[in-house]
Scaffold this motif. Structure first.
Motif, PDB file in Angstrom:
ATOM      1  N   ILE A  28      -0.310  -1.207  -0.778  1.00  0.00           N
ATOM      2  CA  ILE A  28      -0.762  -0.452  -1.946  1.00  0.00           C
ATOM      3  C   ILE A  28      -1.868   0.551  -1.589  1.00  0.00           C
ATOM      4  N   LEU A  29      -2.704   0.231  -0.585  1.00  0.00           N
ATOM      5  CA  LEU A  29      -3.759   1.187  -0.213  1.00  0.00           C
ATOM      6  C   LEU A  29      -3.194   2.454   0.429  1.00  0.00           C
ATOM      7  N   PRO A  30      -2.315   2.301   1.460  1.00  0.00           N
ATOM      8  CA  PRO A  30      -1.699   3.534   1.989  1.00  0.00           C
ATOM      9  C   PRO A  30      -0.896   4.287   0.924  1.00  0.00           C
ATOM     10  N   LEU A  31      -0.227   3.563   0.044  1.00  0.00           N
ATOM     11  CA  LEU A  31       0.520   4.224  -1.024  1.00  0.00           C
ATOM     12  C   LEU A  31      -0.422   5.000  -1.944  1.00  0.00           C
ATOM     13  N   GLY A  32      -1.508   4.337  -2.346  1.00  0.00           N
ATOM     14  CA  GLY A  32      -2.483   4.987  -3.219  1.00  0.00           C
ATOM     15  C   GLY A  32      -3.083   6.231  -2.566  1.00  0.00           C
ATOM     16  N   ASN A  33      -3.330   6.152  -1.249  1.00  0.00           N
ATOM     17  CA  ASN A  33      -3.869   7.319  -0.542  1.00  0.00           C
ATOM     18  C   ASN A  33      -2.884   8.478  -0.535  1.00  0.00           C
ATOM     19  N   ARG A  34      -1.600   8.143  -0.324  1.00  0.00           N
ATOM     20  CA  ARG A  34      -0.552   9.176  -0.357  1.00  0.00           C
ATOM     21  C   ARG A  34      -0.496   9.847  -1.717  1.00  0.00           C
ATOM     22  N   VAL A  35      -0.589   9.032  -2.767  1.00  0.00           N
ATOM     23  CA  VAL A  35      -0.545   9.573  -4.131  1.00  0.00           C
ATOM     24  C   VAL A  35      -1.705  10.550  -4.338  1.00  0.00           C
ATOM     25  N   LEU A  36      -2.899  10.120  -3.928  1.00  0.00           N
ATOM     26  CA  LEU A  36      -4.068  10.988  -4.077  1.00  0.00           C
ATOM     27  C   LEU A  36      -3.883  12.303  -3.331  1.00  0.00           C
ATOM     28  N   GLU A  37      -3.372  12.213  -2.093  1.00  0.00           N
ATOM     29  CA  GLU A  37      -3.159  13.428  -1.302  1.00  0.00           C
ATOM     30  C   GLU A  37      -2.156  14.360  -1.971  1.00  0.00           C
ATOM     31  N   SER A  70      -4.765   1.090  -8.599  1.00  0.00           N
ATOM     32  CA  SER A  70      -4.491  -0.332  -8.432  1.00  0.00           C
ATOM     33  C   SER A  70      -5.812  -1.050  -8.175  1.00  0.00           C
ATOM     34  N   ALA A  71      -5.804  -2.366  -8.376  1.00  0.00           N
ATOM     35  CA  ALA A  71      -7.015  -3.164  -8.175  1.00  0.00           C
ATOM     36  C   ALA A  71      -7.555  -2.982  -6.753  1.00  0.00           C
ATOM     37  N   ALA A  72      -6.641  -2.968  -5.759  1.00  0.00           N
ATOM     38  CA  ALA A  72      -7.080  -2.869  -4.370  1.00  0.00           C
ATOM     39  C   ALA A  72      -7.859  -1.574  -4.118  1.00  0.00           C
TER      40      ALA A  72
END
Ligand code: C2E
Ligand code: CA
Ligand code: CA
Ligand code: CA
Length: 279
Positions: free
Chosen positions: A86-95, A119-121
């Motif tokens: 979820i963290l790498p996914l969230g970073n991709r979304v932000l980018e 996400s919580a993470a």
């Protein structure tokens, strides 16, 4: 093997199709996130009922899968949360969102604030606010252009620490929106301490407007008046019909999001809304 040491998987013949399927999907998700090329952002407008103006939009992620086609976040976000992706996914979304906003600005369009689901993470990641702030600064964008949407459940057990994180987000210039409001278990009193900008009344209450039940109307009215007292902007999500759109006026709810006004669309189509920001 490519997962390195200390990981192993057992072959279990009784493993059902669905479990195998989700294992395969997890591997594919991991591979895809390495370059991020399979992620697609869609944007759904939020309008003012009163003026018809485009006020902001919500970024909603999709996975363009080579075989399955477009996969909805409801299917792969839980998988990403379970598998630590979820963290790498969230970073991709932000980018992706930052890239899109930068492009819109370069095209001379006036960007609207974009809401991003956290996400919580991500929320609990040390230095998260400062990290995003830096990314925006590098892109020449103001933090006021980002609204972070989070659900009450994130704050559930670690209330005091949660407030500190919210304060750091708010101090960094980001706005906070409480998502799916009314479905959690938190007491309403915590609202007065939260540096939130808006709250989104959950779609289930809006859908219930179609039935004759009085309870959902009472809940909508109560949430709306409480939010107003606290100076929060109220958003109705999942507005699908003209009737719902009209009825929200009775509760003085101005901001709406839903299929009735506009569906989530890819960035290329969303620029049409930026060119003509009116419903
Ligand atoms: P959500 O935050 O509650 O997002 C709203 C969902 O309702 C979206 O589903 C949207 O397409 C859908 N929706 C909007 N208007 C209507 C309507 O009028 N009627 C109906 N029936 N549905 C409507 P979607 O895109 O499938 O996203 C599902 C959930 O996945 C989101 O729920 C959010 O919790 C999560 N999600 C989406 N993108 C991200 C992301 O980038 N990061 C994280 N962590 N979660 C995400
Ligand atoms: Ca949301
Ligand atoms: Ca929501
Ligand atoms: Ca929801």
């Amino acid at each position: 093997k490519h997962e390195g040491r200390n990981t192993y998987r057992l072959y279990r013949p009784e493993m059902d199709i669905q479990a195998q399927d989700s294992l395969a999907l997890e591997t594919q998700l991991r591979d895809m996130l390495e370059d991020g090329s399979g992620l697609v952002m869609h944007y759904q407008p939020l309008f003012s009922r009163h003026s018809g103006c485009l006020c902001s939009a919500e970024a909603l992620v999709r996975w363009e899968h080579p075989v399955r086609g477009l996969i909805s976040p409801g299917e792969f976000i839980p998988l990403a949360e379970r598998s630590g992706l979820i963290l790498p996914l969230g970073n991709r979304v932000l980018e992706c969102v930052i890239d899109d906003m930068k492009r819109w600005q370069q095209q001379g369009l006036t960007p609207v604030p974009i809401a991003i689901n956290l996400s919580a993470a991500q929320f609990w990641q040390t230095g998260f606010a400062a990290g995003v702030r830096q990314k925006l600064q590098d892109a020449g964008l103001s933090p006021r252009l980002i609204i972070f949407e989070l659900t009450e459940s994130i704050l559930l057990d670690r209330h005091a620490q949660g407030l500190a994180v919210l304060q750091s987000l708010s101090d960094s210039g980001f706005r906070i929106s409480l998502d799916d409001f009314g479905t959690g278990y938190s007491s309403l009193s915590y609202l007065q301490n939260i540096p939130a900008y808006s709250l989104k009344i959950d779609r289930s209450f809006i859908t219930a407007l179609d039935s004759q039940t009085r309870s959902s109307r009472a809940i909508i009215a109560a949430i709306a008046s409480l939010a107003r007292e606290l100076g929060l902007t109220v958003v109705a999500e999942g507005v699908e019909t003209r009737r719902q759109w009209d009825e929200l006026g009775r509760y003085a709810i101005d901001l709406v999001q839903g299929f009735y006004a506009a569906r989530p669309v890819p960035a290329e189509s969303f620029i049409d809304w930026l060119h003509a920001p009116r419903f």
